[in-house]
Design a protein around this motif. Sequence first.
Motif, PDB file in Angstrom:
ATOM      1  N   LYS A 218       3.273  14.258  -8.746  1.00 29.20           N
ATOM      2  CA  LYS A 218       4.314  15.292  -8.739  1.00 29.20           C
ATOM      3  C   LYS A 218       4.896  15.621 -10.119  1.00 29.20           C
ATOM      4  O   LYS A 218       5.009  16.728 -10.573  1.00 29.20           O
ATOM      5  CB  LYS A 218       5.672  14.869  -8.114  1.00 29.20           C
ATOM      6  N   ILE A 219       5.030  14.495 -10.845  1.00 27.43           N
ATOM      7  CA  ILE A 219       5.366  14.721 -12.429  1.00 27.43           C
ATOM      8  C   ILE A 219       4.423  15.257 -13.271  1.00 27.43           C
ATOM      9  O   ILE A 219       4.642  16.535 -13.646  1.00 27.43           O
ATOM     10  CB  ILE A 219       5.395  13.435 -13.161  1.00 27.43           C
ATOM     11  N   GLU A 220       3.068  15.463 -12.927  1.00 26.95           N
ATOM     12  CA  GLU A 220       2.043  16.080 -13.515  1.00 26.95           C
ATOM     13  C   GLU A 220       1.941  17.491 -13.028  1.00 26.95           C
ATOM     14  O   GLU A 220       1.991  18.575 -13.839  1.00 26.95           O
ATOM     15  CB  GLU A 220       0.601  15.364 -13.068  1.00 26.95           C
ATOM     16  N   LEU A 221       2.294  17.738 -11.839  1.00 28.21           N
ATOM     17  CA  LEU A 221       2.303  19.212 -11.153  1.00 28.21           C
ATOM     18  C   LEU A 221       3.497  19.921 -11.750  1.00 28.21           C
ATOM     19  O   LEU A 221       3.540  21.090 -12.236  1.00 28.21           O
ATOM     20  CB  LEU A 221       2.290  19.124  -9.784  1.00 28.21           C
ATOM     21  N   VAL A 222       4.833  19.269 -11.884  1.00 28.10           N
ATOM     22  CA  VAL A 222       5.948  19.953 -12.591  1.00 28.10           C
ATOM     23  C   VAL A 222       5.596  20.191 -13.973  1.00 28.10           C
ATOM     24  O   VAL A 222       6.110  21.324 -14.372  1.00 28.10           O
ATOM     25  CB  VAL A 222       7.041  19.138 -12.461  1.00 28.10           C
ATOM     26  N   LEU A 223       5.308  19.644 -14.772  1.00 27.49           N
ATOM     27  CA  LEU A 223       4.811  19.626 -16.112  1.00 27.49           C
ATOM     28  C   LEU A 223       3.907  20.854 -16.312  1.00 27.49           C
ATOM     29  O   LEU A 223       3.966  21.661 -17.012  1.00 27.49           O
ATOM     30  CB  LEU A 223       4.097  18.319 -16.755  1.00 27.49           C
ATOM     31  N   ARG A 224       2.674  20.843 -15.580  1.00 27.45           N
ATOM     32  CA  ARG A 224       1.857  21.985 -15.416  1.00 27.45           C
ATOM     33  C   ARG A 224       2.572  23.337 -15.080  1.00 27.45           C
ATOM     34  O   ARG A 224       2.308  24.293 -15.765  1.00 27.45           O
ATOM     35  CB  ARG A 224       0.723  21.814 -14.505  1.00 27.45           C
ATOM     36  N   ASN A 225       3.411  23.256 -14.014  1.00 32.05           N
ATOM     37  CA  ASN A 225       4.165  24.599 -13.682  1.00 32.05           C
ATOM     38  C   ASN A 225       4.985  24.892 -14.970  1.00 32.05           C
ATOM     39  O   ASN A 225       5.245  26.022 -15.253  1.00 32.05           O
ATOM     40  CB  ASN A 225       5.123  24.189 -12.747  1.00 32.05           C
ATOM     41  N   LYS A 226       5.653  23.972 -15.621  1.00 32.32           N
ATOM     42  CA  LYS A 226       6.348  24.244 -16.781  1.00 32.32           C
ATOM     43  C   LYS A 226       5.519  24.865 -17.885  1.00 32.32           C
ATOM     44  O   LYS A 226       6.115  25.952 -18.497  1.00 32.32           O
ATOM     45  CB  LYS A 226       7.035  23.152 -17.462  1.00 32.32           C
TER      46      LYS A 226
ATOM     47  N   LEU B  25       0.902  -1.130   0.002  1.00 32.69           N
ATOM     48  CA  LEU B  25       0.185  -0.079  -0.053  1.00 32.69           C
ATOM     49  C   LEU B  25       0.861   1.288  -0.170  1.00 32.69           C
ATOM     50  O   LEU B  25       0.807   2.043  -0.656  1.00 32.69           O
ATOM     51  CB  LEU B  25      -0.860   0.033   1.189  1.00 32.69           C
ATOM     52  N   LEU B  26       1.821   1.207   0.861  1.00 35.08           N
ATOM     53  CA  LEU B  26       2.955   2.227   0.911  1.00 35.08           C
ATOM     54  C   LEU B  26       3.539   2.662  -0.430  1.00 35.08           C
ATOM     55  O   LEU B  26       3.830   3.774  -0.778  1.00 35.08           O
ATOM     56  CB  LEU B  26       3.887   2.126   2.033  1.00 35.08           C
ATOM     57  N   LEU B  27       3.729   1.470  -1.081  1.00 36.43           N
ATOM     58  CA  LEU B  27       4.507   1.737  -2.591  1.00 36.43           C
ATOM     59  C   LEU B  27       3.621   2.173  -3.368  1.00 36.43           C
ATOM     60  O   LEU B  27       4.043   3.079  -4.197  1.00 36.43           O
ATOM     61  CB  LEU B  27       5.062   0.179  -2.902  1.00 36.43           C
ATOM     62  N   ASN B  28       2.367   1.563  -3.398  1.00 41.55           N
ATOM     63  CA  ASN B  28       1.201   2.234  -4.382  1.00 41.55           C
ATOM     64  C   ASN B  28       1.137   3.759  -4.151  1.00 41.55           C
ATOM     65  O   ASN B  28       0.986   4.677  -4.987  1.00 41.55           O
ATOM     66  CB  ASN B  28       0.032   1.524  -4.186  1.00 41.55           C
ATOM     67  N   GLN B  29       1.112   4.076  -2.877  1.00 37.89           N
ATOM     68  CA  GLN B  29       0.789   5.513  -2.606  1.00 37.89           C
ATOM     69  C   GLN B  29       2.190   6.357  -2.984  1.00 37.89           C
ATOM     70  O   GLN B  29       1.894   7.447  -3.611  1.00 37.89           O
ATOM     71  CB  GLN B  29       0.561   5.861  -1.115  1.00 37.89           C
ATOM     72  N   GLY B  30       3.163   5.891  -2.881  1.00 38.72           N
ATOM     73  CA  GLY B  30       4.326   6.641  -2.994  1.00 38.72           C
ATOM     74  C   GLY B  30       4.281   6.630  -4.675  1.00 38.72           C
ATOM     75  O   GLY B  30       4.909   7.740  -5.182  1.00 38.72           O
ATOM     76  N   ALA B  31       4.062   5.748  -5.289  1.00 43.97           N
ATOM     77  CA  ALA B  31       4.248   5.936  -6.853  1.00 43.97           C
ATOM     78  C   ALA B  31       3.177   6.643  -7.366  1.00 43.97           C
ATOM     79  O   ALA B  31       3.244   7.502  -8.548  1.00 43.97           O
ATOM     80  CB  ALA B  31       3.970   4.213  -7.695  1.00 43.97           C
ATOM     81  N   GLN B  32       1.957   6.676  -6.672  1.00 45.93           N
ATOM     82  CA  GLN B  32       0.753   7.575  -7.048  1.00 45.93           C
ATOM     83  C   GLN B  32       1.447   9.317  -6.811  1.00 45.93           C
ATOM     84  O   GLN B  32       0.950  10.075  -7.663  1.00 45.93           O
ATOM     85  CB  GLN B  32      -0.534   7.408  -6.498  1.00 45.93           C
ATOM     86  N   LEU B  33       1.744   9.359  -5.633  1.00 46.59           N
ATOM     87  CA  LEU B  33       2.363  10.760  -5.527  1.00 46.59           C
ATOM     88  C   LEU B  33       3.619  11.180  -6.416  1.00 46.59           C
ATOM     89  O   LEU B  33       3.562  12.394  -6.961  1.00 46.59           O
ATOM     90  CB  LEU B  33       2.883  10.757  -4.110  1.00 46.59           C
ATOM     91  N   GLN B  34       4.400  10.144  -6.881  1.00 48.04           N
ATOM     92  CA  GLN B  34       5.161  10.677  -7.749  1.00 48.04           C
ATOM     93  C   GLN B  34       4.747  11.034  -9.171  1.00 48.04           C
ATOM     94  O   GLN B  34       5.255  12.025 -10.075  1.00 48.04           O
ATOM     95  CB  GLN B  34       6.066   9.287  -8.181  1.00 48.04           C
ATOM     96  N   ASP B  35       3.801  10.254  -9.540  1.00 46.96           N
ATOM     97  CA  ASP B  35       3.018  10.503 -10.839  1.00 46.96           C
ATOM     98  C   ASP B  35       2.294  11.945 -10.765  1.00 46.96           C
ATOM     99  O   ASP B  35       2.302  12.456 -11.610  1.00 46.96           O
ATOM    100  CB  ASP B  35       1.808   9.466 -10.998  1.00 46.96           C
TER     101      ASP B  35
END
Length: 189
Positions: free
Chosen positions: A56-64, A44-54
């Motif tokens: 983060k990538i989306e937020l960074v892309l939006r910021n760009k 569960l922790l790994l899944n949550q971490g992977a979702q948060l990484q996804d």
Amino acid sequence: LRMALAFLEDEIENTSGLLEDSEDSLKYFKSENSITSIDAEGALLLNQGAQLQDDKIELVLRNKYFSYLEETLRTNDDYSTLISPEAFGITDAFLIRLTQELVELQQDLKSLEAQGAQENPAYGQVKNAIEGKRATILRSVEGFKSSNLMKLGDTEKRIREIDATAKEFPKEQTRATTTNKEYSSRVIS
């Protein structure tokens, strides 16, 4: 033979009692330490971490995209090739509509220029409309960037928390395994 059977019955009864006590102790230990299934919690922790990484990538892309849009609007006069927010996964209908209208107005302006209609009052109206859309988009982008940066900061904080928790998992797993072994060895003894 009777004595052997009596002895075995006593041993079975004692062992059953020890086993029940050990099971109760293990259940208590797990409930006190919030351990139900370390493997399941780890997954569960790994899944949550992977979702948060996804996320983060989306937020960074939006910021760009927001930075690209802001820079383009501040440094260019031609917005006819402006990239749509949708290309960066941004689904805000207001921003999409504004950028589309700005591109259309820019194309209208180019069309009027190609016709040599710079003296036409419509040309001035289109230029004013472009400036109005440009200013509105810039104000909106400031708000979007601010909101996006807060979300990014929160996401990064949650990632750090999950990483810290994940680092504790091997310790918890070792402790649970050791406890299980201790209880098992008591039952066998």
